[in-house]
Write a protein that holds these residues in place. Structure first.
Motif, PDB file in Angstrom:
ATOM      1  N   GLU A 153       0.826  -1.227   0.000  1.00 52.85           N
ATOM      2  CA  GLU A 153       0.000   0.000   0.000  1.00 52.85           C
ATOM      3  C   GLU A 153       0.850   1.264   0.000  1.00 52.85           C
ATOM      4  O   GLU A 153       0.466   2.281  -0.558  1.00 52.85           O
ATOM      5  CB  GLU A 153      -0.908   0.013   1.237  1.00 52.85           C
ATOM      6  N   TRP A 189       3.059   3.788  -4.056  1.00 52.48           N
ATOM      7  CA  TRP A 189       3.178   5.225  -4.328  1.00 52.48           C
ATOM      8  C   TRP A 189       4.631   5.695  -4.362  1.00 52.48           C
ATOM      9  O   TRP A 189       4.903   6.832  -4.748  1.00 52.48           O
ATOM     10  CB  TRP A 189       2.402   6.034  -3.281  1.00 52.48           C
ATOM     11  N   TRP A 223      -2.811   4.943   9.224  1.00 51.24           N
ATOM     12  CA  TRP A 223      -3.437   5.977   8.397  1.00 51.24           C
ATOM     13  C   TRP A 223      -4.730   6.440   9.080  1.00 51.24           C
ATOM     14  O   TRP A 223      -5.374   5.677   9.804  1.00 51.24           O
ATOM     15  CB  TRP A 223      -3.783   5.429   7.000  1.00 51.24           C
ATOM     16  N   GLY A 224      -5.092   7.673   8.819  1.00 49.36           N
ATOM     17  CA  GLY A 224      -6.381   8.186   9.301  1.00 49.36           C
ATOM     18  C   GLY A 224      -6.361   8.713  10.718  1.00 49.36           C
ATOM     19  O   GLY A 224      -7.407   8.934  11.314  1.00 49.36           O
ATOM     20  N   THR A 257       0.115  14.605   8.942  1.00 50.10           N
ATOM     21  CA  THR A 257      -0.061  16.056   9.047  1.00 50.10           C
ATOM     22  C   THR A 257       0.727  16.597  10.239  1.00 50.10           C
ATOM     23  O   THR A 257       1.447  17.600  10.120  1.00 50.10           O
ATOM     24  CB  THR A 257      -1.566  16.388   9.206  1.00 50.10           C
ATOM     25  N   ASN A 310      -3.281   9.904  -6.011  1.00 57.61           N
ATOM     26  CA  ASN A 310      -2.868   9.605  -4.628  1.00 57.61           C
ATOM     27  C   ASN A 310      -3.685  10.498  -3.688  1.00 57.61           C
ATOM     28  O   ASN A 310      -3.207  11.482  -3.135  1.00 57.61           O
ATOM     29  CB  ASN A 310      -1.361   9.830  -4.448  1.00 57.61           C
ATOM     30  N   ALA A 311      -4.949  10.082  -3.506  1.00 61.23           N
ATOM     31  CA  ALA A 311      -5.900  10.946  -2.803  1.00 61.23           C
ATOM     32  C   ALA A 311      -5.460  11.263  -1.382  1.00 61.23           C
ATOM     33  O   ALA A 311      -5.609  12.395  -0.919  1.00 61.23           O
ATOM     34  CB  ALA A 311      -7.270  10.272  -2.800  1.00 61.23           C
ATOM     35  N   ARG A 312      -4.925  10.267  -0.676  1.00 63.29           N
ATOM     36  CA  ARG A 312      -4.526  10.513   0.723  1.00 63.29           C
ATOM     37  C   ARG A 312      -3.387  11.520   0.796  1.00 63.29           C
ATOM     38  O   ARG A 312      -3.388  12.419   1.640  1.00 63.29           O
ATOM     39  CB  ARG A 312      -4.117   9.208   1.410  1.00 63.29           C
ATOM     40  N   ALA A 313      -2.397  11.365  -0.072  1.00 65.25           N
ATOM     41  CA  ALA A 313      -1.266  12.308  -0.051  1.00 65.25           C
ATOM     42  C   ALA A 313      -1.757  13.714  -0.399  1.00 65.25           C
ATOM     43  O   ALA A 313      -1.359  14.695   0.237  1.00 65.25           O
ATOM     44  CB  ALA A 313      -0.190  11.860  -1.033  1.00 65.25           C
ATOM     45  N   ALA A 326      -4.741  14.943   0.066  1.00 62.21           N
ATOM     46  CA  ALA A 326      -5.534  15.486   1.178  1.00 62.21           C
ATOM     47  C   ALA A 326      -4.603  16.017   2.272  1.00 62.21           C
ATOM     48  O   ALA A 326      -4.852  17.072   2.865  1.00 62.21           O
ATOM     49  CB  ALA A 326      -6.462  14.403   1.731  1.00 62.21           C
ATOM     50  N   THR A 327      -3.504  15.293   2.524  1.00 63.77           N
ATOM     51  CA  THR A 327      -2.555  15.753   3.550  1.00 63.77           C
ATOM     52  C   THR A 327      -1.905  17.064   3.117  1.00 63.77           C
ATOM     53  O   THR A 327      -1.774  18.005   3.912  1.00 63.77           O
ATOM     54  CB  THR A 327      -1.482  14.661   3.811  1.00 63.77           C
ATOM     55  N   ARG A 377      -4.276  19.750   3.818  1.00 65.05           N
ATOM     56  CA  ARG A 377      -4.357  20.023   5.266  1.00 65.05           C
ATOM     57  C   ARG A 377      -3.191  20.879   5.739  1.00 65.05           C
ATOM     58  O   ARG A 377      -3.289  21.608   6.705  1.00 65.05           O
ATOM     59  CB  ARG A 377      -4.319  18.702   6.045  1.00 65.05           C
TER      60      ARG A 377
END
Ligand SMILES: CC(C)(COP(=O)(O)OP(=O)(O)OC[C@H]1O[C@@H](n2cnc3c(N)ncnc32)[C@H](O)[C@@H]1OP(=O)(O)O)[C@@H](O)C(=O)NCCC(=O)NCCS
Length: 177
Positions: free
Chosen positions: A31, A35, A107-108, A113, A139-142, A144-145, A148
């Motif tokens: 996972e 990336w 994660w989460g 952040t 890379n949606a999570r990256a 989003a960070t 933030r």
């Protein structure tokens, strides 16, 4: 070992080869590796992870701050939950890239952040005026960070690593109090 940065929940410190099992849970996980490839391929086993950490340890003293690679340790239990780095992006070696990787089980929780905010605050004491982050468009999570962290959109490019990447930049004035 003198930590680089301490935040409410986390400490950023140099890697040790003793971190190999915890680091493998990060860099050996598909996972995360998905990336990072082709910059860093998936690490196959604990011996290979130890060799990578040894290489990072050897390189660290020769890097000009704020370049470096650090483990993210959780203050509560001392567990290594991730890694962060700052390095010069190829091919021109002018732009400093901030990057971060967490064990997928972590994660989460806001750790990337929080670690990045601490690292950024320290990095801007090191005579630099901007930091970049790059991520693939999916890379949606990256991404989003990055948002933030109040990083500013620059554009898309293929100039780094030959990949199509979204580029964000942060300057000291962008930091939220
Ligand atoms: C990119 C990566 C580090 C992001 O991890 P993350 O845990 O999603 O990132 P954040 O620290 O920003 O956490 C945000 C999440 O924690 C939640 N959260 C909980 N407590 C929080 C807190 N105190 N502060 C902020 N967010 C918090 C947020 O609501 C958000 O949840 P959501 O994703 O369900 O919306 C991780 O996905 C990863 O390791 N990916 C693989 C490597 C990679 O792509 N790295 C980037 C390029 S180098």
């Amino acid at each position: 070992m003198q930590p680089l940065v301490t935040t409410t929940r986390l400490t950023l410190r140099d890697w040790s080869t003793d971190d190999a099992p915890a680091a493998l849970a990060i860099y050996g996980s598909s996972e995360v590796a998905h990336w990072l490839t082709p910059v860093l391929g998936r690490i196959a086993d604990v011996d290979a992870m130890r060799a990578v950490l040894e290489q990072w340890q050897q390189e660290q003293p020769g890097l000009t701050p704020p370049q470096g690679r650090w483990a993210i340790e959780r203050n509560d239990d001392g567990a290594v939950v991730g890694g962060v780095g700052i390095r010069l992006l190829p091919p021109d070696a002018e732009d400093l890239e901030l990057s971060w990787q967490l064990n997928p089980d972590e994660w989460g929780k806001g750790y990337a952040t929080e670690a990045a905010r601490g690292l950024i605050t320290w990095a801007f004491t090191q005579d630099i005026d901007e930091l970049f982050a790059v991520a693939r468009p999916n890379n949606a999570r990256a991404l989003a960070t990055v948002k933030r962290l109040d990083m500013q959109w620059v554009g898309e490019t293929t100039k780094y690593y030959g990949l199509n990447l979204q580029v964000y930049r942060l300057r000291p004035g962008d930091l939220q109090g």
